[in-house]
Design a protein around this motif. Structure first.
Motif, PDB file in Angstrom:
ATOM      1  N   LEU A  74      -5.243  -9.198  -4.128  1.00  0.00           N
ATOM      2  CA  LEU A  74      -4.787 -10.154  -3.123  1.00  0.00           C
ATOM      3  C   LEU A  74      -4.000  -9.477  -2.007  1.00  0.00           C
ATOM      4  O   LEU A  74      -4.068  -9.885  -0.845  1.00  0.00           O
ATOM      5  CB  LEU A  74      -3.923 -11.236  -3.782  1.00  0.00           C
ATOM      6  CG  LEU A  74      -4.660 -12.201  -4.718  1.00  0.00           C
ATOM      7  CD1 LEU A  74      -3.671 -13.149  -5.381  1.00  0.00           C
ATOM      8  CD2 LEU A  74      -5.720 -12.989  -3.958  1.00  0.00           C
ATOM      9  N   ARG A  75      -3.263  -8.432  -2.380  1.00  0.00           N
ATOM     10  CA  ARG A  75      -2.464  -7.714  -1.386  1.00  0.00           C
ATOM     11  C   ARG A  75      -3.346  -6.836  -0.513  1.00  0.00           C
ATOM     12  O   ARG A  75      -3.072  -6.637   0.677  1.00  0.00           O
ATOM     13  CB  ARG A  75      -1.404  -6.850  -2.084  1.00  0.00           C
ATOM     14  CG  ARG A  75      -0.365  -6.247  -1.132  1.00  0.00           C
ATOM     15  CD  ARG A  75       0.678  -5.453  -1.896  1.00  0.00           C
ATOM     16  NE  ARG A  75       0.162  -4.193  -2.395  1.00  0.00           N
ATOM     17  CZ  ARG A  75       0.119  -3.065  -1.677  1.00  0.00           C
ATOM     18  NH1 ARG A  75       0.561  -3.066  -0.427  1.00  0.00           N
ATOM     19  NH2 ARG A  75      -0.346  -1.958  -2.197  1.00  0.00           N
ATOM     20  N   CYS A  76      -4.415  -6.317  -1.104  1.00  0.00           N
ATOM     21  CA  CYS A  76      -5.309  -5.403  -0.385  1.00  0.00           C
ATOM     22  C   CYS A  76      -6.748  -5.934  -0.478  1.00  0.00           C
ATOM     23  O   CYS A  76      -7.563  -5.428  -1.264  1.00  0.00           O
ATOM     24  CB  CYS A  76      -5.229  -4.003  -0.981  1.00  0.00           C
ATOM     25  SG  CYS A  76      -3.547  -3.331  -1.072  1.00  0.00           S
ATOM     26  N   PRO A  77      -7.057  -6.960   0.271  1.00  0.00           N
ATOM     27  CA  PRO A  77      -8.342  -7.653   0.113  1.00  0.00           C
ATOM     28  C   PRO A  77      -9.550  -6.959   0.747  1.00  0.00           C
ATOM     29  O   PRO A  77     -10.683  -7.330   0.463  1.00  0.00           O
ATOM     30  CB  PRO A  77      -8.090  -8.997   0.811  1.00  0.00           C
ATOM     31  CG  PRO A  77      -7.093  -8.654   1.886  1.00  0.00           C
ATOM     32  CD  PRO A  77      -6.190  -7.597   1.281  1.00  0.00           C
ATOM     33  N   PHE A  78      -9.312  -5.965   1.595  1.00  0.00           N
ATOM     34  CA  PHE A  78     -10.422  -5.367   2.340  1.00  0.00           C
ATOM     35  C   PHE A  78     -10.849  -4.042   1.716  1.00  0.00           C
ATOM     36  O   PHE A  78     -10.117  -3.046   1.757  1.00  0.00           O
ATOM     37  CB  PHE A  78     -10.022  -5.159   3.806  1.00  0.00           C
ATOM     38  CG  PHE A  78      -9.468  -6.414   4.431  1.00  0.00           C
ATOM     39  CD1 PHE A  78     -10.288  -7.492   4.706  1.00  0.00           C
ATOM     40  CD2 PHE A  78      -8.113  -6.503   4.717  1.00  0.00           C
ATOM     41  CE1 PHE A  78      -9.766  -8.653   5.269  1.00  0.00           C
ATOM     42  CE2 PHE A  78      -7.581  -7.656   5.277  1.00  0.00           C
ATOM     43  CZ  PHE A  78      -8.408  -8.737   5.552  1.00  0.00           C
ATOM     44  N   GLY A  79     -12.045  -4.049   1.147  1.00  0.00           N
ATOM     45  CA  GLY A  79     -12.540  -2.844   0.491  1.00  0.00           C
ATOM     46  C   GLY A  79     -13.300  -1.924   1.422  1.00  0.00           C
ATOM     47  O   GLY A  79     -13.986  -2.375   2.342  1.00  0.00           O
ATOM     48  N   LYS A 101     -20.374   3.315  -2.471  1.00  0.00           N
ATOM     49  CA  LYS A 101     -19.335   3.559  -3.449  1.00  0.00           C
ATOM     50  C   LYS A 101     -17.975   3.186  -2.879  1.00  0.00           C
ATOM     51  O   LYS A 101     -17.657   3.508  -1.737  1.00  0.00           O
ATOM     52  CB  LYS A 101     -19.349   5.045  -3.849  1.00  0.00           C
ATOM     53  CG  LYS A 101     -18.316   5.391  -4.894  1.00  0.00           C
ATOM     54  CD  LYS A 101     -18.384   6.873  -5.249  1.00  0.00           C
ATOM     55  CE  LYS A 101     -17.317   7.246  -6.273  1.00  0.00           C
ATOM     56  NZ  LYS A 101     -17.367   8.692  -6.611  1.00  0.00           N
ATOM     57  N   SER A 102     -17.173   2.489  -3.680  1.00  0.00           N
ATOM     58  CA  SER A 102     -15.848   2.100  -3.233  1.00  0.00           C
ATOM     59  C   SER A 102     -14.969   3.340  -3.075  1.00  0.00           C
ATOM     60  O   SER A 102     -14.896   4.189  -3.960  1.00  0.00           O
ATOM     61  CB  SER A 102     -15.222   1.145  -4.262  1.00  0.00           C
ATOM     62  OG  SER A 102     -13.905   0.798  -3.871  1.00  0.00           O
ATOM     63  N   VAL A 103     -14.307   3.426  -1.922  1.00  0.00           N
ATOM     64  CA  VAL A 103     -13.462   4.598  -1.640  1.00  0.00           C
ATOM     65  C   VAL A 103     -12.023   4.212  -1.340  1.00  0.00           C
ATOM     66  O   VAL A 103     -11.214   5.066  -0.963  1.00  0.00           O
ATOM     67  CB  VAL A 103     -14.039   5.421  -0.477  1.00  0.00           C
ATOM     68  CG1 VAL A 103     -15.363   6.047  -0.885  1.00  0.00           C
ATOM     69  CG2 VAL A 103     -14.196   4.567   0.772  1.00  0.00           C
ATOM     70  N   GLY A 104     -11.720   2.941  -1.479  1.00  0.00           N
ATOM     71  CA  GLY A 104     -10.340   2.524  -1.239  1.00  0.00           C
ATOM     72  C   GLY A 104     -10.266   1.106  -0.711  1.00  0.00           C
ATOM     73  O   GLY A 104     -11.283   0.421  -0.555  1.00  0.00           O
ATOM     74  N   ARG A 105      -9.041   0.658  -0.454  1.00  0.00           N
ATOM     75  CA  ARG A 105      -8.825  -0.695   0.046  1.00  0.00           C
ATOM     76  C   ARG A 105      -7.821  -0.673   1.184  1.00  0.00           C
ATOM     77  O   ARG A 105      -6.945   0.193   1.249  1.00  0.00           O
ATOM     78  CB  ARG A 105      -8.334  -1.625  -1.062  1.00  0.00           C
ATOM     79  CG  ARG A 105      -9.214  -1.653  -2.304  1.00  0.00           C
ATOM     80  CD  ARG A 105      -8.784  -2.743  -3.264  1.00  0.00           C
ATOM     81  NE  ARG A 105      -9.112  -4.081  -2.744  1.00  0.00           N
ATOM     82  CZ  ARG A 105     -10.290  -4.659  -2.866  1.00  0.00           C
ATOM     83  NH1 ARG A 105     -11.286  -4.026  -3.518  1.00  0.00           N
ATOM     84  NH2 ARG A 105     -10.516  -5.858  -2.385  1.00  0.00           N
ATOM     85  N   ILE A 106      -7.941  -1.630   2.084  1.00  0.00           N
ATOM     86  CA  ILE A 106      -6.993  -1.777   3.177  1.00  0.00           C
ATOM     87  C   ILE A 106      -6.126  -2.986   2.853  1.00  0.00           C
ATOM     88  O   ILE A 106      -6.625  -4.080   2.569  1.00  0.00           O
ATOM     89  CB  ILE A 106      -7.716  -2.024   4.525  1.00  0.00           C
ATOM     90  CG1 ILE A 106      -8.608  -0.829   4.862  1.00  0.00           C
ATOM     91  CG2 ILE A 106      -6.693  -2.268   5.641  1.00  0.00           C
ATOM     92  CD1 ILE A 106      -9.416  -1.027   6.119  1.00  0.00           C
ATOM     93  N   CYS A 107      -4.820  -2.758   2.895  1.00  0.00           N
ATOM     94  CA  CYS A 107      -3.897  -3.823   2.519  1.00  0.00           C
ATOM     95  C   CYS A 107      -3.448  -4.620   3.735  1.00  0.00           C
ATOM     96  O   CYS A 107      -3.258  -4.055   4.822  1.00  0.00           O
ATOM     97  CB  CYS A 107      -2.664  -3.221   1.819  1.00  0.00           C
ATOM     98  SG  CYS A 107      -3.102  -2.270   0.333  1.00  0.00           S
ATOM     99  N   SER A 108      -3.232  -5.906   3.532  1.00  0.00           N
ATOM    100  CA  SER A 108      -2.871  -6.786   4.640  1.00  0.00           C
ATOM    101  C   SER A 108      -1.479  -6.492   5.186  1.00  0.00           C
ATOM    102  O   SER A 108      -1.178  -6.845   6.313  1.00  0.00           O
ATOM    103  CB  SER A 108      -2.925  -8.254   4.170  1.00  0.00           C
ATOM    104  OG  SER A 108      -2.064  -8.447   3.060  1.00  0.00           O
ATOM    105  N   ASP A 109      -0.623  -5.816   4.363  1.00  0.00           N
ATOM    106  CA  ASP A 109       0.708  -5.489   4.853  1.00  0.00           C
ATOM    107  C   ASP A 109       0.766  -4.082   5.451  1.00  0.00           C
ATOM    108  O   ASP A 109       1.842  -3.583   5.752  1.00  0.00           O
ATOM    109  CB  ASP A 109       1.712  -5.607   3.722  1.00  0.00           C
ATOM    110  CG  ASP A 109       1.423  -4.652   2.568  1.00  0.00           C
ATOM    111  OD1 ASP A 109       2.170  -4.693   1.583  1.00  0.00           O
ATOM    112  OD2 ASP A 109       0.440  -3.890   2.652  1.00  0.00           O
TER     113      ASP A 109
END
Length: 288
Positions: A266-271, A278-286
């Protein structure tokens, strides 16, 4: 047990009046029993004194003291049968399953139902004792029918998983219901899971949520996580992201890994994904 640095001559030992020696032993036993109860009593043990709360988990730092106190308490000829069960718990949490099984068996033979349930689990797993599913089921069923909460929960699991018996989810649900009625948060949670999936009975999200709420009120981490998921998805009610986060935070604080992952999601919804998907990380809304 560590030996004292002092030595007493045989003559001095013989000079102590027998009545005094007996009095010293009698005075020591209640203190050892109280210490054992305080460190290792199980919250739902029917033999537990009303003034003793009991602990679901014996803290690692308390294990040596619990073993010492309970061993000393069992030395008394009139030691309550629950003390052997509590010694078994101390051994089990201390990673000594063989000693735990031996202590549980003594308490079980004396009629302690919580020890029957504990020994039954070790027999199912073959942990510290030869695996014997039939004996385990008999012990656990005896405990459950006597009203022991742990026995009820374990018997429900036996029927749910078909351990030594034909799988019977309706019977599992029935035993979880009985344990839930006895105020077991674990039984409330398990019954909630069966109710939300319709296992062994009607499927009912509203009833499942009510069970999770009862378990959550008793600080059941997994029930709190489920409430977070319900609030997030709008299941059995409207969507409520703030409530979901609050539930997840409480659950995570109590050790729920699923809740911790939900909070991170929920804090980092953008993958972020690479060209291969392949998933390489997430972008957090804060911005974290």
């Amino acid at each position: 047990m560590a030996r004292s640095g002092f030595r007493v001559s045989i003559g001095l030992v013989l000079a102590v009046p027998l009545c005094l020696v007996q009095g010293m032993v009698a005075n020591a036993a209640p203190a050892d029993i109280a210490a054992c109860d305080g460190l290792a009593a199980h919250p739902t043990d029917p033999d537990k004194p009303a003034e003793v709360n009991g602990v679901t988990v014996i803290a690692g730092s308390d294990i040596p003291a619990a073993v010492k106190a309970c061993k000393a308490a069992t030395a008394a000829t009139d030691a309550p049968r629950r003390i052997w069960m509590e010694l078994g718990r101390a051994y089990e949490f201390g990673g000594q399953p063989t000693e735990a099984a031996n202590a549980y068996r003594k308490a079980a033979k004396a009629g302690n139902t919580t020890a029957m349930a504990g020994l039954g689990v070790l027999l199912i797993k073959g942990d510290g004792v030869r695996k014997n599913v039939e004996e385990a089921r008999t012990l656990i069923e005896t405990a459950a029918k006597a009203g022991d909460v742990e026995g009820m929960i374990n018997l429900a699991a036996i029927y749910g998983a078909g351990v030594g018996v034909k799988t019977d989810v309706a019977m599992a649900r029935n035993w979880y219901a009985k344990a839930a009625a006895a105020n077991s948060s674990e039984a409330m949670f398990q019954l909630g899971l069966m109710t939300e999936d319709g296992d062994g009975g009607p499927k009912d999200d509203v009833a499942a949520k009510a069970l999770f709420e009862k378990a959550a009120a008793l600080d059941h981490a997994d029930a709190l996580e489920r409430l977070g998921a319900y609030a997030e998805a709008g299941r059995a009610g409207e969507k409520d992201p703030k409530a979901a986060i609050a539930y997840y935070k409480r659950a995570a604080a109590l050790g729920s890994e699923d809740a911790a992952k939900a909070l991170e999601r929920l804090r980092c919804p953008f993958g972020l994904k690479d060209r291969a998907g392949k998933s390489v990380g997430r972008i957090c809304s804060d911005g974290g």
